[in-house]
Design an enzyme around this catalytic site. Structure first.
Site, PDB file in Angstrom:
ATOM      1  CD  GLU A  74      -1.380  -2.348   1.956  1.00  0.00           C
ATOM      2  OE1 GLU A  74      -2.162  -2.977   2.645  1.00  0.00           O
ATOM      3  OE2 GLU A  74      -0.091  -2.565   2.176  1.00  0.00           O
ATOM      4  CB  CYS A  97      -0.591  -4.264   8.649  1.00  0.00           C
ATOM      5  SG  CYS A  97       0.252  -2.907   8.250  1.00  0.00           S
ATOM      6  CG  LEU A 147      19.201 -29.344  -0.572  1.00  0.00           C
ATOM      7  CD1 LEU A 147      18.650 -29.640   0.939  1.00  0.00           C
ATOM      8  CD2 LEU A 147      18.130 -29.991  -1.510  1.00  0.00           C
TER       9      LEU A 147
END
Length: 376
Positions: free
Chosen positions: A47, A73, A202
């Site tokens: 926002e 929020c 990984l």
């Protein structure tokens, strides 16, 4: 909202442990005047990015509409409340795809907007927004990450030959797609068997990423070689073991003596008389570390343990158009006494990836009780 959802995807590999959020602002005539997505944790939210863009271009925000993929929020965390920023901008309407179940938000952001006279709507794009933040929702609602089990196999379900050879069953396009799923995960997990057999890194290499996910190893006896490639920087490593304190201390000292060592932590989590790691407790611990999505790439035994304990939330399977005959399977568990003991799944995606096929499925009813289109 479609554009806001597309912007939210730019948060993959960036916003953890925060959710991926996109925001689009249109003026009273419906013309786009601002857009943005949430930045790294501690940085501005979607926002704020959209408001900054609109103001930088000199647009009047009074009466404008904000489309946001998750409820703004309402609390002071690392950044001020986004709900207050929207109120201060004198918007006329906010359309939110989902309410945020985080306890310090949980409807309070939308309530604050409504109390300021801003028209609030919710539900548009809810399913897509839920999928983008399925790990965040899992961590908040269940206090454990969303576990996605990835395997690459032949048409007859073999992940390796009997001698352990597995590179490469699937083609390059499928491998790159798998790395895209690694990128969106907070952590990538494997077992010590895979470390010993393959010495994997990984990490994310085949697609661009702003950060490397945490690497996690399940290693009850602590047999991971201190020279293993996955213990090298960059990125963090978390290893779960049931080894005694002296063994842990010696192993950790040897790893930290490496000039290229990653930030490595050992966690002692014995899982009962057999000395294995407590997998359910491990997931709770990973959630406490901010892990939203956990990407599991392991051998058939650890995969089987996750399946047997009901800890897999999603299966991501790449099938190659090959038949290998005898060899290692996708997961080792059972045998079942009857067919009604099978894990019932629901298909969520079937698509070709280059020469291979990507299949995604979830245990039936896995999302029961989760946020629906209205956020209920």
């Amino acid at each position: 909202m479609g554009l806001a959802l597309a912007l939210a995807e730019r948060g993959y590999g960036l916003t953890e442990p925060n959710p991926r959020v996109g925001c689009v602002i249109t003026d009273a005539s419906g013309r786009l005047i601002g857009c943005g997505h949430t930045q790294r944790a501690g940085g501005p939210h979607a926002e704020v990015m959209a408001l900054r863009m609109a103001r930088a271009a000199g647009h009047d925000l009074a009466g404008a509409t904000a489309y946001v993929t998750l409820e703004p929020c309402a609390h002071h965390g690392r950044t001020p409340p986004c709900a207050d920023a929207l109120v201060d901008a004198r918007l006329g309407r906010v359309v939110a795809a989902l309410t945020d179940p985080f306890p310090q938000v949980a409807g309070q952001g939308l309530a604050r907007l409504a109390a300021a006279g801003i028209r609030v709507e919710q539900g548009l794009g809810a399913i897509e927004a839920r999928e983008q933040n399925i790990g965040f929702l899992s961590r908040v609602l269940r206090q454990r990450p969303w576990v996605r089990l990835k395997v690459a196999a032949s048409l007859d379900g073999r992940t390796a030959l009997e001698n352990g050879a597995s590179q490469w069953i699937t083609a390059e396009a499928a491998r790159a797609d798998g790395h895209a799923w690694r990128r969106r995960a907070s952590a990538v997990l494997t077992g010590v068997g895979t470390v010993l057999d393959d010495d994997p890194r990984l990490d994310v290499r085949l697609v661009p990423t702003p950060r490397q996910p945490m690497r996690v190893v399940v290693d009850a006896p602590l047999r991971t070689p201190t020279t293993a490639r996955l213990l090298a920087a960059p990125g963090a490593v978390r290893l779960y073991t049931s080894a005694d304190a002296a063994t842990q201390a010696g192993w950790l000292a040897a790893v930290r003596a490496r000039p290229d060592a990653a930030a490595v932590e050992l966690v002692h989590l014995p899982g009962g008389p057999n000395g294995k790691v407590d997998l359910a407790a491990m997931l709770t611990d990973l959630a406490s570390q901010g892990v939203n999505e956990l990407h599991l790439e392991a051998g058939e035994r650890l995969n089987g343990s996750f399946v047997r304990e009901g800890l897999v939330d999603e299966f991501l399977v790449y099938l190659a158009p090959k038949v290998l005959g005898l060899g290692r399977g996708m997961w080792h568990w059972g045998p079942l006494a009857s067919l009604d003991q099978a894990v019932e799944l629901e298909w969520t995606e079937v698509r070709p990836v280059g020469a291979d096929l990507c299949l995604r499925a979830r245990p039936r009813g896995r999302l029961a009780g989760w946020h629906g289109p209205s956020g209920a």
